[in-house]
Design a protein around this motif. Structure first.
Motif, PDB file in Angstrom:
ATOM      1  N   HIS A 275      44.757  50.373  42.149  1.00 21.89           N
ATOM      2  CA  HIS A 275      44.862  49.366  41.095  1.00 21.89           C
ATOM      3  C   HIS A 275      45.451  49.966  39.824  1.00 21.89           C
TER       4      HIS A 275
ATOM      5  N   THR B  81      44.793  49.981  35.666  1.00 23.02           N
ATOM      6  CA  THR B  81      43.817  49.679  34.618  1.00 23.02           C
ATOM      7  C   THR B  81      44.573  49.558  33.295  1.00 23.02           C
TER       8      THR B  81
ATOM      9  N   LYS C   3      44.298  48.975  29.288  1.00 20.58           N
ATOM     10  CA  LYS C   3      43.360  49.067  28.155  1.00 20.58           C
ATOM     11  C   LYS C   3      44.122  48.738  26.879  1.00 20.58           C
TER      12      LYS C   3
ATOM     13  N   GLU D 227      39.822  45.495  28.503  1.00 21.31           N
ATOM     14  CA  GLU D 227      40.149  46.346  29.642  1.00 21.31           C
ATOM     15  C   GLU D 227      40.160  45.469  30.888  1.00 21.31           C
TER      16      GLU D 227
ATOM     17  N   GLU E 265      41.425  45.393  35.259  1.00 20.13           N
ATOM     18  CA  GLU E 265      41.957  46.061  36.439  1.00 20.13           C
ATOM     19  C   GLU E 265      42.739  45.046  37.265  1.00 20.13           C
TER      20      GLU E 265
END
Length: 171
Positions: free
Chosen positions: A47, A49, A51, A62, A64
């Motif tokens: 995945h 991520t 942020k 945040e 995913e």
């Protein structure tokens, strides 16, 4: 079968482990003073991520995104030397207001496309084909078992006929 070969050609093994990568795609001021604002994207094995933080990290987001849910990520020339990224949940302009990040944007988009092809849709397609192959093999094995069972029943019928035992005598 031909479509299957075309769909899977040049695909990497979806079970292959990928190294983690980090991209800082925030604005120039955020890079100079990382405490005020920023946007980072980390590539993990399965995945991405994302942020996003502003106001000295008081406002943080945040999220995913599995590679199978990512599609249509492209690089866009915004104006002059400014580049942007579209196709994720929010528009991204690395390095704004100066934005001269064409190479960074290109590298990011190439990495997204490479991973989504290997870990996203194509990987799901390969998994589907693998399941189909397993089901087909199970049916073939069931057919062999059925033929063996038929053969055993015929032998048993022949033995019972030889011994003059009827089906009603067994009950």
């Amino acid at each position: 079968m031909e479509m299957r070969a075309v769909a899977l050609e040049n695909q990497q093994d979806p079970d292959e482990k990928w190294e983690d990568l980090h991209f800082d795609l925030g604005p120039c001021p955020g890079r100079c003073c990382a405490c005020c604002c920023g946007l980072t994207i980390d590539f993990k094995d399965d995945h991405i991520t994302l942020k996003n933080y502003e106001c000295w990290s008081f406002c943080k987001n945040e999220a995913e995104f599995p590679y199978g849910e990512i599609s249509g990520v492209t690089q866009n020339r915004e104006c002059g030397c400014c580049w942007g990224i579209s196709g994720l949940k929010l528009p991204i302009q690395p390095g704004s207001p100066c934005c001269c990040e064409g190479e960074l944007v290109k590298a990011f988009v190439q990495e997204v496309k490479k991973r989504t092809r290997a870990k996203g849709d194509a990987a799901q397609l390969k998994a589907t084909y693998d399941i189909q192959d397993n089901v087909r093999m199970m049916f073939e094995q069931m057919g062999v078992f059925d033929r063996k069972l038929d053969s055993q029943e015929k032998k048993l019928d022949a033995i019972m006929a030889q011994m003059r035992i009827g089906v009603t005598d067994m009950a």
